[in-house]
Design an enzyme around this catalytic site. Structure first.
Site, short mmCIF file in Angstrom:
data_model
loop_
_atom_site.label_atom_id
_atom_site.label_comp_id
_atom_site.label_asym_id
_atom_site.label_seq_id
_atom_site.Cartn_x
_atom_site.Cartn_y
_atom_site.Cartn_z
N ASP A 271 -62.33 -27.04 26.85
CA ASP A 271 -61.80 -28.16 27.67
C ASP A 271 -62.75 -28.49 28.82
OD1 ASP A 271 -60.26 -29.83 29.28
OD2 ASP A 271 -58.67 -28.35 29.64
N HIS B 274 -49.66 -31.22 44.19
CA HIS B 274 -50.12 -31.24 42.81
C HIS B 274 -51.27 -30.27 42.63
CE1 HIS B 274 -51.31 -32.51 38.85
NE2 HIS B 274 -52.52 -32.71 39.27
N VAL B 275 -51.28 -29.57 41.50
CA VAL B 275 -52.48 -28.84 41.10
C VAL B 275 -52.78 -29.26 39.67
CG1 VAL B 275 -51.96 -26.88 42.60
CG2 VAL B 275 -51.26 -26.81 40.20
N ASP C 134 -56.24 -27.62 25.78
CA ASP C 134 -56.24 -27.77 27.24
C ASP C 134 -55.82 -26.44 27.84
OD1 ASP C 134 -56.87 -30.42 26.97
OD2 ASP C 134 -54.94 -31.18 27.67
N HIS D 87 -50.52 -28.17 22.18
CA HIS D 87 -49.41 -28.27 23.14
C HIS D 87 -48.80 -29.65 23.05
CE1 HIS D 87 -52.93 -29.79 25.32
NE2 HIS D 87 -52.09 -30.51 26.02
N ASP E 134 -50.76 -52.70 19.60
CA ASP E 134 -50.29 -53.77 20.49
C ASP E 134 -49.02 -54.31 19.87
OD1 ASP E 134 -49.87 -55.86 22.19
OD2 ASP E 134 -51.79 -56.85 21.85
N HIS F 43 -56.09 -28.17 34.30
CA HIS F 43 -57.33 -27.89 33.57
C HIS F 43 -58.25 -26.99 34.37
CE1 HIS F 43 -56.43 -31.10 30.65
NE2 HIS F 43 -55.88 -31.68 31.69
N ASP G 82 -51.15 -51.40 24.11
CA ASP G 82 -50.13 -50.40 24.46
C ASP G 82 -50.68 -48.98 24.37
OD1 ASP G 82 -48.23 -52.43 24.79
OD2 ASP G 82 -47.84 -52.47 22.64
N HIS H 249 -51.30 -23.88 30.94
CA HIS H 249 -51.62 -25.30 31.13
C HIS H 249 -50.46 -25.93 31.91
CE1 HIS H 249 -53.36 -29.16 30.42
NE2 HIS H 249 -52.59 -29.54 29.42
#
Lengths: 561, 561
Positions: free
Chosen positions: A205, A373-374, A173, A84, A452, A377, A61, A151
């Site tokens: 990062d 999407h961008v 990040d 964050h 798990d 990072h 998991d 971020h």
């Protein structure tokens, strides 16, 4: 896996006045970020996140950092700084606080709200210290200064840590969007001031260090959304990460502009956007958001659904819509926007969802065919700015697989950092900053800890190896019952196979071979069940390999009665 | 998987004068391309390829088209047209010819050479008919005309098939590089002439239909290679597909320019490049290629190795170099170029190889950080040219997952093909061209046929489901020995687990529950082994689920003695 530091042993005692940095996660993988700072016998942790498993970790998991090297020293931990609120930075906090619940958490308002909501599910109320950019806090011997960074979630912080050993900066990040929605830019003026002061070690990062150029501004997504909204005939369904407040903000603003109502779908989406709105990070026009139940009363062309599942997670709303296993039934003319990254390893699952949606007639917009999407990072261009502004004496790339760490180190070297001062470490590799020089000094345990079901750490590498063999080749079980006094076979051999692609009947052919092996054993006075099992394993293994060119797991059992 | 044609039954008899098109592979996946044309009771097959398995098909070596619907009609097959020599177009030919070896193969010189080399390994000598662009051949009732197309392997052909039912054009895999290395462009003049004549049905490659714009020319890779060669300090190792003659040509030319020798590594690379050179498709300057064994005598800076493994295949040379499990030991300063695509699903494996190589100090150049690959398939811009030049009455997108087929159909519609004449079929969905109109008429069996080791078709969906459960959750086997006359337990219960992440000792706790279940059975006079097994399965399943929240496969066995 190959390893360039195989010779490393445990580190020697830290020299007086030195600072020790031990990455327990995030160096060698994208995820489970966790770094431990040690000075004067005290510890400061920066981030404590989870890693999501890949196909080589079947059935797992979550993957946690290994706390072994600090487990006996939790009393010496003065705090956990959370840069964050993403899972790969906060997700393992409940597992660490389970061992010692009173370690203080230090973070920004949104970060703390997210971890507190998560801890509440684990019935833990943490000791929290809220900080904001510009603030300085002494945490044990660690003088921390928090710096705004931009971020893909609001309210992210970098942290500068001052000790007598020197000034260390950890970016967390970050990227350098110069026109972020909330106008809260990565604070280069502070990075410049720290650079003037003299940064002894910079941990930056590495995620996008291989990517040329600069990340496109987040706000450039709005015009793309407008185009899609203008063309959409029926419902619009947007899938995104449940923490991407600014992405959802743009979807909401565009929906408002086009006279559509928005319904949030999914527990994490509803919870996180509720927190973001309550704390003032998400601005929702009055009446815009409606309950998913009231959608039936609205015409399709007035509806936007915002949900999770952008990575193809099989139980998420989007996958279930693709499989017609959700109350929202996709029809010809619906538009689905995957406003998210495509995390490596998830491609097959995501494309399966896209195929399912397009089969039902949906128009699917994703990063492969539109700029929806961008990344969150910094790309290599931004990292060069960072290094030139900071001019650190030593660097230690963090957050990435080896290829990312290496690319990040190369960027630092291009800006003038000497190659020998660009330290590429890995999880567990200890770096000591002594007299202004950062050097690898040893290695501590930092393996994967698997969650798990209800167990943490019970699933081992050996179990996973068994799972991989079982999953690739299946299993053949064989057993016989032996009279314990005579050694005679009184039941079986009984053969059963699962996942082998071999009919149970086909095993009729191997029974004589097993019997022969047992007879040989008897004539050689071999009677130990363990030895008999080995002989049966060999007999079956050889037969399967010769007949089918396969190597299933073989489970031979001899029972004496 | 959801399905928009769930209601389809077997197709009715084909109306007199009609042409039937049955895709047996390649519509719904990228791979195992195979299309069957039927006219007047005779069959023509176009391509017969394999599909490479993904993670949902663990342990499978290859996936074939399902020959069931034509198995009884192989005598009616007049030929197999092979459009080009890639595995996903020719790889299943040996499995079909195994059933009837004298079906003629029709293809270009290189295509036939590649399939003949493959068939030789299967000890089959086929009946082949070599054709070239511009040539017409009557194959049974099918009047075939072959058309030059440009793709990522030389000598690819499209095919126009004329019958009294009309003119059908199948592009095969193609793109429209206007400046290919061999100057053999996709022959738009012929497509235009066929368009003038009137194309009743166009089957076009959908692979890149979602990709905006145009594919970059193959030759644009040379300047990138030059940059990399100019910077490289030690050896250069290039990984590519073993069939990409023009890519290898550019590598060889650049090596020659920079005074390096080239060694080919890997059986398929050596074999295919040998064929390509012998037939004049690859031009090798004298003395350029050396044996891999002679590399020890050359300085590193004079060496280029060309190998396979660009998709992260674990047994290929490149993966083994990454793991230091190959005679070529990667050292600091070596340069590795992955001059290839990154096929979805292979990301994790490829990144693992890149991480391994960079750990040893190699500089790795790949499509993520340099333009070292261009696709072999037409992007949407090129498809628009095709449709506008051909102006087909009906279209049927081929070669792609549903999302690609849909995007390709949308492009045709944009150029003026009526929506109802853009037929999106899937594997097994039968399309009849009657009176100039293409319509879906039914569905035949077209499931995945799995090759695993030596067996074809023995591994079923049920075996794969078992493998997935075994691979995710592991297995718990339990057995008891029962006296057949008294019904008393005389041996066991004996529990063993593999891959479950549960210690064998932990099962001590479930033994009493199993005994209890068996006692209940006995008191209810249940003695059938099958019923006892069910009860044991339930007892263990409940205990594992309650204790660990997991669901391993449970294999209960009762043996009577």
């Amino acid at each position: 896996m190959s390893h360039p530091h195989p010779e490393l042993g445990p580190p020697p005692p830290l020299p007086e006045g030195g600072l020790r940095i031990t990455p327990l996660g995030g160096l060698g993988e994208i995820g489970r970020n966790m770094t431990v700072f040690e000075y004067g016998g005290r510890l400061l942790i920066v981030d404590c996140g989870v890693l999501f498993p890949e196909e080589e970790q079947p059935g797992v998991d979550l993957i946690l950092p290994d706390f072994t090297s600090i487990r006996d020293r939790l009393d010496e931990v003065d705090g956990i700084v959370l840069t964050h609120g993403h899972e790969d930075h906060i997700g393992a906090v409940p597992f660490l606080l389970r061992e010692k619940p009173d370690i203080p958490l230090i973070g920004s308002k949104l970060t703390l709200a997210l971890i507190e909501a998560k801890l509440a599910e684990h019935r833990i109320r943490p000791y929290s210290l809220e900080v904001t950019e510009g603030q300085r806090e002494r945490i044990g011997p660690f003088e921390c200064e928090f710096i705004a960074v931009n971020h893909s979630i609001p309210d992210a912080l970098a942290v500068a840590v001052r000790t007598p050993a020197g000034l260390v900066v950890h970016t967390g990040d970050f990227k350098m969007d110069q026109l972020p929605l909330d106008r809260r830019i990565t604070d280069l003026r502070t990075f410049a001031r720290l650079g003037e002061e003299g940064i002894d070690l910079l941990l930056a990062d590495s995620t996008n260090a291989e990517v040329p150029g600069f990340v496109t501004p987040e706000r450039d997504i709005t015009p793309v959304l407008r185009q899609v909204f203008a063309r959409a005939e029926r419902r619009i369904i947007v899938a995104s990460f449940a923490s991407h407040v600014h992405r959802i903000q743009q979807v909401m603003d565009t929906a408002h502009e086009y006279g559509r109502k928005v319904a949030l779908v999914g527990r994490s989406m509803v919870r996180n956007m509720g927190i973001a709105r309550d704390l003032g990070y998400l601005h929702v026009p009055g009446g815009l958001v409606v309950d998913v139940k009231s959608l039936d009363d609205l015409p399709d062309e007035d509806v936007v659904l915002v949900c999770t599942g952008s990575q193809g997670e099989p139980m998420a709303a989007l996958s279930r819509m693709a499989n017609r296993d959700h109350q929202i039934r996709i029809v010809e003319g619906d538009t689905v926007i995957l406003a998210s990254s495509l995390i490596p390893g998830n491609e097959t699952a995501v494309y399966r969802v896209i195929n399912g949606l397009t089969r039902w007639g949906a128009n699917v917009v994703h990063k492969g065919n539109a700029k929806v999407h961008v990344s969150g990072h910094a790309s290599s261009g931004e990292l060069l700015y960072l290094y030139n502004i900071c001019r650190p004496r030593n660097v230690m790339p963090v957050h990435g697989e080896w290829r990312h760490l290496r690319a990040n180190a190369d960027l630092a070297v291009l800006t003038g950092v000497p190659r020998e001062r660009a330290v590429i470490a890995e999880d567990g590799v200890v770096v000591d900053l002594v007299d202004g020089v950062a050097k690898i000094s040893g290695k501590v345990q930092a393996g994967y800890v698997y969650v798990d079901g209800l167990s943490v750490g019970d699933v081992t590498e050996a179990s996973l190896k068994d799972r991989r063999i079982l999953g690739e080749e299946g299993i053949v079980s064989v057993f016989v019952v032996v009279d314990s006094t005579t050694g005679k076979v009184v039941g079986g051999p009984h053969v059963q196979a699962r996942g082998s692609g071999i009919d149970d009947e086909a095993f009729g052919a191997v029974i004589p071979k097993i019997e022969e092996a047992l007879a040989t054993a008897a004539s050689n006075a071999v009677a130990e069940p363990h030895q008999l099992q080995q002989m049966m394993r060999r007999a079956i293994g050889k037969w399967v390999s010769d007949t089918y060119r396969r190597r299933p797991m073989i489970l031979p059992v001899v029972v004496e009665v």
